[in-house]
Design an enzyme around this catalytic site. Structure first.
Site, PDB file in Angstrom:
ATOM      1  N   GLU A  69      -2.750   6.297 -10.187  1.00 33.96           N
ATOM      2  CA  GLU A  69      -2.915   5.935  -8.776  1.00 33.96           C
ATOM      3  C   GLU A  69      -3.911   4.796  -8.588  1.00 33.96           C
ATOM      4  O   GLU A  69      -3.772   3.995  -7.663  1.00 33.96           O
ATOM      5  CB  GLU A  69      -3.359   7.154  -7.970  1.00 33.96           C
ATOM      6  N   PHE A 131      -3.131  24.898  -3.824  1.00 39.75           N
ATOM      7  CA  PHE A 131      -2.938  24.042  -4.997  1.00 39.75           C
ATOM      8  C   PHE A 131      -2.818  22.579  -4.562  1.00 39.75           C
ATOM      9  O   PHE A 131      -2.032  22.246  -3.693  1.00 39.75           O
ATOM     10  CB  PHE A 131      -1.678  24.470  -5.749  1.00 39.75           C
ATOM     11  N   LYS A 181       3.074  18.070   4.142  1.00 40.87           N
ATOM     12  CA  LYS A 181       4.466  18.195   3.694  1.00 40.87           C
ATOM     13  C   LYS A 181       5.380  18.714   4.795  1.00 40.87           C
ATOM     14  O   LYS A 181       6.543  18.308   4.889  1.00 40.87           O
ATOM     15  CB  LYS A 181       4.523  19.112   2.470  1.00 40.87           C
ATOM     16  N   MET A 490     -22.467  -7.316 -19.589  1.00 39.62           N
ATOM     17  CA  MET A 490     -23.501  -7.497 -18.573  1.00 39.62           C
ATOM     18  C   MET A 490     -24.597  -6.443 -18.705  1.00 39.62           C
ATOM     19  O   MET A 490     -25.779  -6.729 -18.498  1.00 39.62           O
ATOM     20  CB  MET A 490     -22.895  -7.463 -17.170  1.00 39.62           C
TER      21      MET A 490
END
Length: 578
Positions: A69, A131, A181, A490
């Site tokens: 994602e 869940f 949903k 860095m």
């Protein structure tokens, strides 16, 4: 459906949409996205968004299945920065949604328009620790421009319309829409509003005539003026107005990190980047100017070094920004203009004349000649600065270049002279490692005709290199240039300079063979260990019509200079080795 919407559908060749037809919330969402002219969606499916993905099956949209994602939202971010259009990504509930958080914060800090769509468990399960349940709207409140939790399918069209409006107007930013949903499965007659009316939201800020007059008067009276152009120039697509204004008024231009590309880096009035790793001339310009004209900038701590009282000590500061919260926030200002910077410049250009600045310009050019960016060359070793010079020389400054965060990011900002707006894409405010490669994918998809280069470190690349699967699957011809110094560069530099060479947890010598890794994904991989090999490998990469990963093995001990240490002022620059 109105005549205007019908014409828009026809113009954009989108499928005909029947208004009033009974459809699910998932189908409603997709129809709304079509009417918002969305073409690409970046995402990753899961249980809570299965109704949406079922509706996506065989649809008009080009969906890019990322492998994480975070890859999806960074790719959507790169697409948005490269086009100015809102990027769109989808993730499922729980861990899918929380995996977007870093990307949302990245977009918020850099004012990037995104619409992030997440699924959630059914409303009957909210608050039960079901869940993959997560309160993603609550989690992201501080890092979004706005967020929505959709409770009724009949509200979804209005919410989508508002989300795109909020994301793209005023100061752009990410908007999140969380869809349970049960709402995605609910059925309602399809409709879509033609207008948006959000109480208390004032998007278009037109500068007043009086403010513009004060702006012009302050500029005209200066003899040592300098423009500091920030990311607001890019966001407002005001690069041409900035060019016209600077040339007519004869004012040199500094580009902040986020503003690189907003003014041609090869122009005679260009001074480059100021701040912690800015160049000598840009910082001297701020120290000696009698007027600093901030256009779409935040005056952040990497430029002021947090020493705001000592910043530009001889200058009246003129600040133009669309977000009134930025005016006077970090530095004291003499003149402020609340408004879109493009509109402000358009109004100012007819009234401005050339400043008495030629002696000032000559002084700045002298400094540029005496103190350019520089580094020690080594005939046997690839210097990282030389890699960026090679990328610039081979593309004549015309490529889209994305970066991760670290030394390579600063060297890119220093040595690649960007000619065009929306050609430099990097995480400025948040400093997100792993951003560069997926952002390049989004930018390349947006502009398939342009050379797109992801300049990454060997550390940041390993955070999102699984997205090699995408460039292989879709033959997206991104060229990945790994500035490989086998350490967290860095962090190593700071440990060398400020922690007495105590190198703690920066060793990356056990990283994978990046050539073999690329080949494992079906991507061409090349390696360079000498300057001659670097030239040959990069030429081969550019000649290849698909994606390429080039592993440039560079000097490990190289530091980024100039540098102003944290807590110091701009006149305390370490110039580094000759």
């Amino acid at each position: 459906m109105s005549v205007e919407m019908a014409e828009m559908q026809k113009k954009n060749s989108i499928p005909p949409i029947q208004f009033g037809e009974e459809v699910t919330g998932a189908e409603t969402l997709l129809r709304c996205l079509l009417l918002e002219q969305v073409e690409y969606i970046f995402g990753y499916p899961g249980g809570a968004v299965l109704p949406i993905y079922d509706s996506l099956y065989g649809s008009y949209f080009k969906h890019i299945l990322t492998r994480h994602e975070q890859g999806a939202i960074h790719a959507a971010d790169g697409y948005a920065r490269a086009t100015g259009k809102p990027g769109v990504c989808i993730a499922t509930s729980g861990p899918g949604a929380t995996n977007l958080v870093t990307g949302i914060a990245t977009a918020q800090m850099d004012s990037v328009p995104l619409v992030c769509i997440t699924g959630n468990v059914a409303q009957s399960l909210i608050g039960t620790d079901a869940f993959q349940e997560a309160n993603i709207t609550g989690i992201t409140v501080p890092i979004t421009k706005h967020s929505y939790f959709v409770r009724d399918v009949r509200d979804l069209p209005r919410i989508v319309k508002e989300a795109f409006h909020i994301a793209t107007t005023g100061r752009p930013g990410p908007v999140l829409i969380d869809i349970p949903k049960d709402v995605a499965n609910a059925i309602a007659p399809f409709s879509y509003p033609e207008t948006v009316n959000i109480r208390g939201y004032r998007a278009e800020v037109v500068p007043s005539d009086e403010d513009v007059q004060n702006f012009v008067a302050a500029v005209q009276s200066a003899k040592r003026p300098v423009i500091m152009a920030g990311g607001g120039i890019i966001a407002a697509s005001a690069d041409q107005e900035l060019l016209a204004f600077a040339e007519k008024a004869r004012i040199p231009v500094i580009n902040t990190f986020m503003g690189l590309g907003g003014f041609p880096g090869v122009h005679e009035l260009s001074l480059g980047m100021p701040g912690m790793h800015g160049n000598f001339t840009a910082n001297q310009a701020l120290l000696n100017a009698d007027c600093v004209i901030g256009l779409g900038v935040r005056f952040d701590d990497r430029i002021t070094m947090g020493r705001t009282k000592e910043f530009a000590p001889n200058a009246r500061i003129v600040h133009v920004d669309i977000d009134p919260a930025e005016l006077g926030k970090n530095v004291s200002t003499a003149v402020t203009v609340t408004g879109d910077v493009k509109n402000t410049l358009e109004k100012a250009i007819p009234h401005v004349t050339a400043c008495d600045s030629e002696a000032w310009i000559k002084q700045l050019k002298d400094w540029q000649q005496k103190q350019p960016y520089k580094y020690k060359k080594d005939g046997d070793t690839i210097k990282p600065q030389a890699v960026i010079e090679l990328l610039y020389r081979s593309t004549d400054g015309e490529a889209i270049v994305t970066t991760d965060v670290g030394q390579h990011q600063m060297w890119t900002a220093q040595y690649y002279k960007f000619k065009n707006a929306r050609s430099f894409i990097s995480s400025g405010g948040l400093g997100t490692m792993g951003f560069g490669f997926p952002a390049a994918i989004g930018a390349q998809i947006a502009h398939p005709e342009r050379t797109t280069i992801a300049v990454v470190g060997d550390g940041g690349f390993q955070m999102t290199n699984q997205e090699l699967a995408i460039v292989s699957q879709y033959n997206i011809p991104v060229k990945v240039a790994i500035v490989n110094n086998q350490c967290l560069g860095m962090v190593r530099q700071w440990q060398e300079l400020f922690y007495d060479n105590r190198y703690s947890q920066i060793d990356l010598t056990c990283s994978p063979d990046f050539v073999k890794l690329a080949e494992a994904y079906g991507v061409k991989g090349l390696r360079a260990t000498t300057p001659e090999e670097a030239e040959a490998a990069w030429a081969e990469a550019l000649a290849h019509d698909g994606p390429v990963v080039v592993d440039f093995r560079v000097a490990q001990e190289e530091n980024v200079y100039p540098m102003v240490a944290a807590g110091n002022t701009l006149d305390q620059m370490e110039l580094g080795d000759d």
